[in-house]
Design an enzyme around this catalytic site. Structure first.
Site, PDB file in Angstrom:
ATOM      1  N   LYS A  81       0.831  -1.205   0.000  1.00  0.00           N
ATOM      2  CA  LYS A  81       0.000   0.000   0.000  1.00  0.00           C
ATOM      3  C   LYS A  81       0.870   1.261   0.000  1.00  0.00           C
ATOM      4  O   LYS A  81       1.974   1.272   0.557  1.00  0.00           O
ATOM      5  CB  LYS A  81      -0.917  -0.034   1.226  1.00  0.00           C
ATOM      6  CG  LYS A  81      -1.997   1.026   1.282  1.00  0.00           C
ATOM      7  CD  LYS A  81      -2.892   0.741   2.496  1.00  0.00           C
ATOM      8  CE  LYS A  81      -3.880   1.856   2.764  1.00  0.00           C
ATOM      9  NZ  LYS A  81      -4.689   1.582   3.981  1.00  0.00           N
ATOM     10  N   SER A 156      -9.415   2.372   3.547  1.00  0.00           N
ATOM     11  CA  SER A 156      -8.531   3.049   2.625  1.00  0.00           C
ATOM     12  C   SER A 156      -7.713   2.109   1.735  1.00  0.00           C
ATOM     13  O   SER A 156      -7.102   2.563   0.763  1.00  0.00           O
ATOM     14  CB  SER A 156      -7.581   3.966   3.403  1.00  0.00           C
ATOM     15  OG  SER A 156      -6.740   3.234   4.274  1.00  0.00           O
ATOM     16  N   SER A 180      -9.668   0.030   7.709  1.00  0.00           N
ATOM     17  CA  SER A 180      -9.168   0.087   6.331  1.00  0.00           C
ATOM     18  C   SER A 180      -8.680  -1.225   5.747  1.00  0.00           C
ATOM     19  O   SER A 180      -8.367  -1.282   4.559  1.00  0.00           O
ATOM     20  CB  SER A 180      -8.058   1.134   6.226  1.00  0.00           C
ATOM     21  OG  SER A 180      -8.595   2.418   6.390  1.00  0.00           O
TER      22      SER A 180
END
Length: 470
Positions: A81, A156, A180
């Site tokens: 990420k 997210s 997330s």
């Protein structure tokens, strides 16, 4: 009409999960290079439709696959990420305001991630600084949900979830500061385990937080992939102060006492599809011999949610006003932050006096949460307050008070595990009438990932998870 996209085909990856790919590599049926080449080809085919890759690093990833690291998932291609450092790649936090330089070294968690044998092909998209529960931006194209590209993939870790759900890779890094990992897992039909605080190496920003709410992990398509990954992390660095966690390989014979929570701390009713998914899970658990009882929301729900909302704003204020230092980005330009970040920062300024009380409430939530497990083994709830919305519903350009209320109601069930530091897992147990995934959420007491994985295995075996390619 549903617009569903996926990359599954008859190549080296096929429809294998991570454990399957690692086994094929170990047996010599495919090479790690062939697995990486298949993932790159899938990424190139599908990313134009999904917009899930922030920074590709295909050439280095392919070269590294020739000598894959040893580990429980050796030879499996993956992604990291965009908020976690990978040597040689920028860490832009999903923000136009950040212009970071390539990282000089891997973050400590990236080292742990690689120690499981996973290869890195690049970095995935995320909303600015991870504040949003949808991978959307005010001025850029969104990341799309492969189950239906008109809908949000969650956030997210939205880019990670989109790549795994669509079959580009079988596993990808995600992290969770308010849901997330679990939110995009629910939106994209994946398994998403948020580990106990400090089960894995802490996020780089943890030491500067008054309350560490962030846990690193992965999103996967199978329970065994998640179980193998978390076991592999313990070989790199066993977690101190909690029960050792080895490889969980299947369900337990133990029957559980399951507490059920249907409505969230916000007071907003759970939507009909989500409520029905939880009730259907109650029926399945009862049929499997578990004892299911209704339990109250732990602690003072209103006070907790107020404290978490304020803390959310505090962290956004810190990113907005101290971005050069916090993001290690000397060219940080706060005028380029999005309306959600600016709205959260303004909210903090208006309510800064609440900070000491909010921090105390969040720190107390650990004991409040532990007390909720005196008479149950796990707590079952929705993952989300409502099914994943159309793109635009959670776009940061939406008027801030409206957007913030939507976010609070959407992500209402997940933050308690972040503040308390407890483990939780979202499982893709149900679907809407038009085939979009619905996640169902299980929480356990600190250090008890084993029970979460065991019940997950049992439910997966009872009825296999829906597959996007079917």
């Amino acid at each position: 009409m549903t617009t569903r996209v996926h990359a599954f085909c008859d190549d080296a990856l096929g429809d294998l999960d991570s454990v399957g790919v690692a086994a094929a590599v170990a047996a010599g049926h495919i090479s790690a290079r062939e697995a990486a080449e298949a993932a790159v080809a899938r990424a190139r085919q599908l990313n134009p439709a999904l917009n899930a890759i922030q920074t590709p690093d295909f050439e280095r990833g392919l070269a590294a696959s020739d000598t894959p690291a040893a580990g429980i998932l050796s030879g499996v291609p993956s992604f990291v990420k965009d908020n976690t450092a990978v040597a040689g790649l920028p860490t832009d936090q999903g923000s136009l305001a950040v212009r970071s330089r390539p990282a000089a070294a891997d973050a400590p968690f990236t080292e742990q991630f690689r120690s499981t044998g996973l290869g890195v092909l690049g970095k995935t998209t995320m909303p600015e600084f991870g504040w949003n529960a949808s991978a959307e931006w005010a001025t850029l194209p969104p990341t799309r949900n492969p189950w239906h590209t008109d809908y949000s993939p969650g956030g997210s870790s939205g880019g990670a979830a989109a790549l795994v759900a669509s079959g580009v890779v079988p596993i990808a890094h995600a992290n969770d500061g308010g849901g997330s990992i679990r939110i995009p897992a629910a939106a994209c039909g994946l398994v998403g385990l948020k580990p106990t605080r400090d089960r894995v190496v802490p996020a780089a920003e943890a030491s500067s937080m008054p309350v560490d709410v962030v846990s690193n992990g992965v999103v996967t398509r199978s329970v065994r992939d998640t179980a193998h990954f978390i076991a592999g992390t313990q070989q790199f660095r066993p977690a101190a102060g909690m029960k050792p966690l080895g490889l969980v390989e299947g369900p337990s014979d133990r029957r559980l006492r399951v507490g059920v929570v249907l409505d969230s701390v916000t007071g907003a009713p759970t939507d009909d599809d989500t409520r029905a998914a939880v009730l259907a899970t109650v029926d399945r658990l009862t049929a499997l011999g578990h004892d299911v009882v209704t339990v109250p929301i732990p602690g003072d729900a209103v006070r907790f949610m107020g404290a978490f909302k304020h803390y959310w704003s505090l962290l956004a204020f810190s990113s907005h006003h101290f971005g050069k230092q916090a993001m290690h980005s000397p060219d940080f330009d706060k005028s380029l932050t999005d309306p959600l970040t600016r709205g959260l920062a303004r909210s903090f300024v208006r309510n800064a006096w609440r900070t000491p009380g909010a921090v105390r409430t969040l720190k107390r939530s650990e004991q409040v949460y532990r007390d909720a497990f005196t008479d149950v083994d796990v707590i079952l709830s929705p993952t989300l307050g409502y099914v994943t919305p159309l793109l635009g519903h959670l776009n940061p350009s939406v008027d801030f008070p409206v957007l913030f209320q939507r976010l609070v109601e959407y992500a209402a069930f997940t933050p308690l595990n972040n503040a308390s530091g407890s483990p939780a897992i979202s499982l893709p147990l149900e679907q809407t009438a038009d085939g979009r995934p619905i996640g169902v959420h299980f929480s356990a007491v600190h250090g008890d990932e084993q029970t979460l994985l065991e019940i997950a295995y049992e439910l997966e075996a009872d009825r296999p998870f829906a597959r996007i390619q079917d």
